[in-house]
Design a protein around this motif. Structure first.
Motif, PDB file in Angstrom:
ATOM      1  N   GLN A   3       0.980  -1.125   0.124  1.00 50.88           N
ATOM      2  CA  GLN A   3      -0.047  -0.090  -0.047  1.00 50.88           C
ATOM      3  C   GLN A   3       0.975   1.095  -0.041  1.00 50.88           C
ATOM      4  OE1 GLN A   3      -2.331  -0.210   3.591  1.00 50.88           O
ATOM      5  NE2 GLN A   3      -3.425  -2.049   2.878  1.00 50.88           N
ATOM      6  N   ASN A  30       6.949  -1.788  -9.925  1.00 55.86           N
ATOM      7  CA  ASN A  30       7.221  -1.840 -11.420  1.00 55.86           C
ATOM      8  C   ASN A  30       7.069  -0.189 -11.819  1.00 55.86           C
ATOM      9  OD1 ASN A  30       5.920  -1.476 -14.232  1.00 55.86           O
ATOM     10  ND2 ASN A  30       6.979  -3.586 -14.124  1.00 55.86           N
ATOM     11  N   ASN A  31       6.043   0.258 -11.213  1.00 58.50           N
ATOM     12  CA  ASN A  31       5.897   1.865 -11.308  1.00 58.50           C
ATOM     13  C   ASN A  31       5.085   2.363 -10.174  1.00 58.50           C
ATOM     14  OD1 ASN A  31       2.797   1.941 -12.350  1.00 58.50           O
ATOM     15  ND2 ASN A  31       3.585   0.133 -13.249  1.00 58.50           N
ATOM     16  N   GLN A  33       1.840   5.406  -9.619  1.00 61.04           N
ATOM     17  CA  GLN A  33       1.026   6.194 -10.303  1.00 61.04           C
ATOM     18  C   GLN A  33       0.420   7.359  -9.072  1.00 61.04           C
ATOM     19  OE1 GLN A  33      -1.612   4.034 -12.819  1.00 61.04           O
ATOM     20  NE2 GLN A  33      -0.148   2.260 -13.074  1.00 61.04           N
ATOM     21  N   TYR A  35      -3.130   9.612  -8.634  1.00 61.40           N
ATOM     22  CA  TYR A  35      -4.291   9.841  -8.981  1.00 61.40           C
ATOM     23  C   TYR A  35      -5.146  11.027  -8.311  1.00 61.40           C
ATOM     24  CZ  TYR A  35      -4.396   5.226 -11.515  1.00 61.40           C
ATOM     25  OH  TYR A  35      -4.240   4.019 -12.386  1.00 61.40           O
ATOM     26  N   HIS A  45      -6.377   9.142 -13.422  1.00 60.14           N
ATOM     27  CA  HIS A  45      -5.226   9.061 -13.607  1.00 60.14           C
ATOM     28  C   HIS A  45      -4.651  10.479 -13.829  1.00 60.14           C
ATOM     29  CE1 HIS A  45      -1.167   8.013 -15.712  1.00 60.14           C
ATOM     30  NE2 HIS A  45      -1.199   7.128 -14.566  1.00 60.14           N
ATOM     31  N   LEU A  48       2.338   8.630 -14.305  1.00 57.67           N
ATOM     32  CA  LEU A  48       2.835   7.273 -14.061  1.00 57.67           C
ATOM     33  C   LEU A  48       4.447   7.429 -14.199  1.00 57.67           C
ATOM     34  CD1 LEU A  48       1.822   3.870 -15.522  1.00 57.67           C
ATOM     35  CD2 LEU A  48       4.354   4.688 -15.583  1.00 57.67           C
ATOM     36  N   ARG A  50       7.925   5.446 -13.997  1.00 60.54           N
ATOM     37  CA  ARG A  50       8.483   3.915 -13.934  1.00 60.54           C
ATOM     38  C   ARG A  50       9.552   3.711 -12.770  1.00 60.54           C
ATOM     39  NH1 ARG A  50       8.770   1.555 -20.044  1.00 60.54           N
ATOM     40  NH2 ARG A  50       6.515   2.605 -20.633  1.00 60.54           N
ATOM     41  N   PHE A  88      -4.160  10.441  -4.484  1.00 63.48           N
ATOM     42  CA  PHE A  88      -3.665   8.922  -4.056  1.00 63.48           C
ATOM     43  C   PHE A  88      -2.573   8.530  -4.873  1.00 63.48           C
ATOM     44  CE2 PHE A  88      -7.552   7.707  -1.693  1.00 63.48           C
ATOM     45  CZ  PHE A  88      -8.311   8.547  -2.076  1.00 63.48           C
ATOM     46  N   ASP A  92       2.309  -0.247  -8.347  1.00 65.58           N
ATOM     47  CA  ASP A  92       2.100  -1.477  -9.217  1.00 65.58           C
ATOM     48  C   ASP A  92       3.298  -2.364  -8.720  1.00 65.58           C
ATOM     49  OD1 ASP A  92       1.635  -1.879 -12.662  1.00 65.58           O
ATOM     50  OD2 ASP A  92       1.332  -3.226 -10.965  1.00 65.58           O
ATOM     51  N   ASN A  97       0.558  -8.694 -12.538  1.00 65.48           N
ATOM     52  CA  ASN A  97      -0.701  -8.752 -12.367  1.00 65.48           C
ATOM     53  C   ASN A  97      -1.710  -7.628 -12.346  1.00 65.48           C
ATOM     54  OD1 ASN A  97      -0.860 -11.592 -12.554  1.00 65.48           O
ATOM     55  ND2 ASN A  97      -0.607 -11.924 -10.521  1.00 65.48           N
ATOM     56  N   ASN A  98      -1.187  -6.663 -12.716  1.00 66.56           N
ATOM     57  CA  ASN A  98      -1.950  -5.335 -12.707  1.00 66.56           C
ATOM     58  C   ASN A  98      -2.616  -5.115 -11.484  1.00 66.56           C
ATOM     59  OD1 ASN A  98      -2.290  -6.521 -15.488  1.00 66.56           O
ATOM     60  ND2 ASN A  98      -2.378  -4.136 -15.795  1.00 66.56           N
ATOM     61  N   ARG A  99      -1.698  -5.115 -10.304  1.00 68.63           N
ATOM     62  CA  ARG A  99      -2.153  -5.000  -9.025  1.00 68.63           C
ATOM     63  C   ARG A  99      -2.131  -3.571  -8.324  1.00 68.63           C
ATOM     64  NH1 ARG A  99      -1.689  -9.975  -4.849  1.00 68.63           N
ATOM     65  NH2 ARG A  99      -2.216  -9.020  -2.622  1.00 68.63           N
ATOM     66  N   LEU A 100      -2.743  -2.674  -8.982  1.00 70.26           N
ATOM     67  CA  LEU A 100      -2.736  -1.458  -8.025  1.00 70.26           C
ATOM     68  C   LEU A 100      -3.038  -1.549  -6.528  1.00 70.26           C
ATOM     69  CD1 LEU A 100      -3.582   1.352 -10.924  1.00 70.26           C
ATOM     70  CD2 LEU A 100      -1.296   0.636 -10.053  1.00 70.26           C
ATOM     71  N   PHE A 102      -3.610   1.277  -3.660  1.00 77.06           N
ATOM     72  CA  PHE A 102      -3.747   2.506  -3.209  1.00 77.06           C
ATOM     73  C   PHE A 102      -3.549   2.745  -1.741  1.00 77.06           C
ATOM     74  CE2 PHE A 102      -5.382   4.577  -7.157  1.00 77.06           C
ATOM     75  CZ  PHE A 102      -5.819   3.415  -7.747  1.00 77.06           C
TER      76      PHE A 102
END
Lengths: 112, 113
Positions: A3, A30-31, A33, A35, A45, A48, A50, A88, A92, A97-100, A102
């Motif tokens: 988190q 990985n990155n 972001q 928001y 968004h 982002l 990296r 926020f 990632d 697994n695109n698991r953002l 927050f």
């Protein structure tokens, strides 16, 4: 799960001033972001960055990333009343697994 | 055109009822999500669907079940609603792969009385 944790959580500034908020996280990413969420709306968004980048700009936004300290900052320059919102960060993780994930968000109020 | 749309926007219901929230995206994304935002604005991922397969299922009570009839839809069913389920639920979608931003719906404010 990982988190982002923003600090401070509430910020009140005058229009034209800069607003800075920070985010810390706990695991490899990985990155990262950022928001924005206006009252009663969904998240939008902003930017982002990296894991191999240290700084990124987009208009009046400047984001930094320090992977050694596991932290990021978002700077909004020359703030406007329309910037009033919650901000926020989302991380990632490097395992995909695109698991953002927050954090709680920073409430920013820009006073005209 | 709304990229990610969810309905209803507001939902007030009594404890013990079963309800559904619908979500549709027209972005052609492969991955859709459900997030729960509590009263302190903390946003927690509940589910993620990729090509109709559940790839993330956080520690969410089994009273919550996602249903994806096709790639563009991910509905959320909630059985036996409890007071603690009151929150704002957000649907989101993203393309598959790294460096993908998420697109959010407007949220559904669920109030259980």
């Amino acid at each position: 799960s990982q988190q982002g944790e923003e600090d401070p959580q509430a910020l009140s500034i005058q229009e034209g001033e800069n607003a800075t908020m920070n985010c810390s996280y706990k695991t490899s990413i990985n990155n990262l972001q950022w928001y924005r969420q206006n009252s009663g709306r969904g998240l939008v968004h902003l930017i982002l960055i990296r894991s191999n980048e240290r700084e990124k700009h987009s208009g009046r936004l400047r984001v930094t990333l320090d992977t050694s300290k596991k932290s990021s900052s978002l700077l909004i320059t020359a703030s406007r009343a329309a910037d009033t919102a919650s901000y926020f960060c989302a991380t990632d993780p490097s395992w995909g697994n695109n698991r953002l994930a927050f954090g709680k968000g920073n409430q920013v109020v820009v006073i005209p | 055109d709304t990229a990610v749309s969810q309905t209803p926007k507001y939902l007030v219901t009594q404890m013990g009822n079963d309800k559904s929230i619908k979500c549709e995206q027209n972005l052609g994304h492969d991955t859709m999500y459900w997030y729960k935002q509590d009263s302190k604005k903390f946003l927690k991922i509940m589910f993620s669907y990729n090509n109709k397969e559940l790839i993330i299922n956080e520690t969410v009570p089994n009273r919550f079940s996602p249903k994806s009839p096709d790639k563009a839809h991910l509905n959320l069913h909630i059985n036996s609603l409890e007071l603690g389920d009151s929150a704002v639920y957000f649907c989101a979608s993203s393309r598959e792969g790294a460096y993908a931003e998420a697109f959010f719906g407007q949220g559904t404010r669920l109030t259980v009385v």
